[in-house]
Design an enzyme around this catalytic site. Structure first.
Site, PDB file in Angstrom:
ATOM      1  N   HIS A  75       0.833  -1.205   0.000  1.00  0.00           N
ATOM      2  CA  HIS A  75       0.000   0.000   0.000  1.00  0.00           C
ATOM      3  C   HIS A  75       0.867   1.256   0.000  1.00  0.00           C
ATOM      4  O   HIS A  75       0.593   2.202  -0.751  1.00  0.00           O
ATOM      5  CB  HIS A  75      -0.929  -0.019   1.219  1.00  0.00           C
ATOM      6  CG  HIS A  75      -1.909   1.100   1.254  1.00  0.00           C
ATOM      7  ND1 HIS A  75      -1.760   2.185   2.090  1.00  0.00           N
ATOM      8  CD2 HIS A  75      -3.054   1.309   0.554  1.00  0.00           C
ATOM      9  CE1 HIS A  75      -2.784   3.012   1.902  1.00  0.00           C
ATOM     10  NE2 HIS A  75      -3.582   2.506   0.978  1.00  0.00           N
ATOM     11  N   ASP A 121      -6.159   1.496  -2.028  1.00  0.00           N
ATOM     12  CA  ASP A 121      -6.877   1.255  -0.776  1.00  0.00           C
ATOM     13  C   ASP A 121      -7.670  -0.045  -0.835  1.00  0.00           C
ATOM     14  O   ASP A 121      -7.706  -0.804   0.136  1.00  0.00           O
ATOM     15  CB  ASP A 121      -7.804   2.430  -0.463  1.00  0.00           C
ATOM     16  CG  ASP A 121      -7.048   3.696  -0.070  1.00  0.00           C
ATOM     17  OD1 ASP A 121      -5.808   3.633   0.087  1.00  0.00           O
ATOM     18  OD2 ASP A 121      -7.704   4.738   0.080  1.00  0.00           O
TER      19      ASP A 121
END
EC number: 3.1.1.4
Length: 147
Positions: A75, A121
């Site tokens: 991420h 996300d």
């Protein structure tokens, strides 16, 4: 003035004064939090992922210590790639998405800042939901374990 109206007006003023003390939250981080809540086990809160391993939370260094920490590592790198898109700030970028049937759908044109950040996300939240949470990896000594 009617006493009932005065009472309502007073209540509204008190509410607004209280709301003025609430710090604003980055919309994207709020959206990411909602995605995490949707994918993780019920007994966990999204906040338990904010200081986990070497990469979940602010910053990051070293080698991820487990699969969940790798989710955060990926991420972080995804946000780094998104930041290379012109005028793209992944931490403040809002986007359109839908939570449905235990998955997450991101909307928008491929390659745009909003879509890339949403996909970052989405991937992380789904990864969290599929990774074991090891209590001993919460709030670790990063100077010792993350070299």
């Amino acid at each position: 003035m009617n006493p009932a109206h005065l009472l309502v007006l007073s209540a509204v003023c008190v509410s607004l004064l209280g709301a003025a003390n609430i710090p604003p939250q980055h919309l994207d981080l709020y959206q990411f939090k909602e995605m995490i809540r949707y994918t993780i086990p019920c007994e966990k809160t999204w906040g338990e992922y904010a200081d986990y391993g070497c990469y979940c939370g602010a910053g990051g260094s070293g080698t991820p210590i487990d699969a969940l920490d790798r989710c955060c590592y990926v991420h972080d790198n995804c946000y780094g790639d998104a930041a290379n898109i012109r005028d793209c700030d992944p931490k403040t970028q809002s986007y359109s998405y839908k939570l449905t049937k235990r998955t997450i759908i991101c909307y928008g044109a491929a390659g745009t800042c909003a879509r890339v950040v949403c996909d970052c996300d989405r991937t992380a939240a789904l990864c969290f939901g599929n990774s074991e949470y090891i209590e001993g990896h919460k709030n670790i000594d990063t100077a010792r374990f993350c070299q």
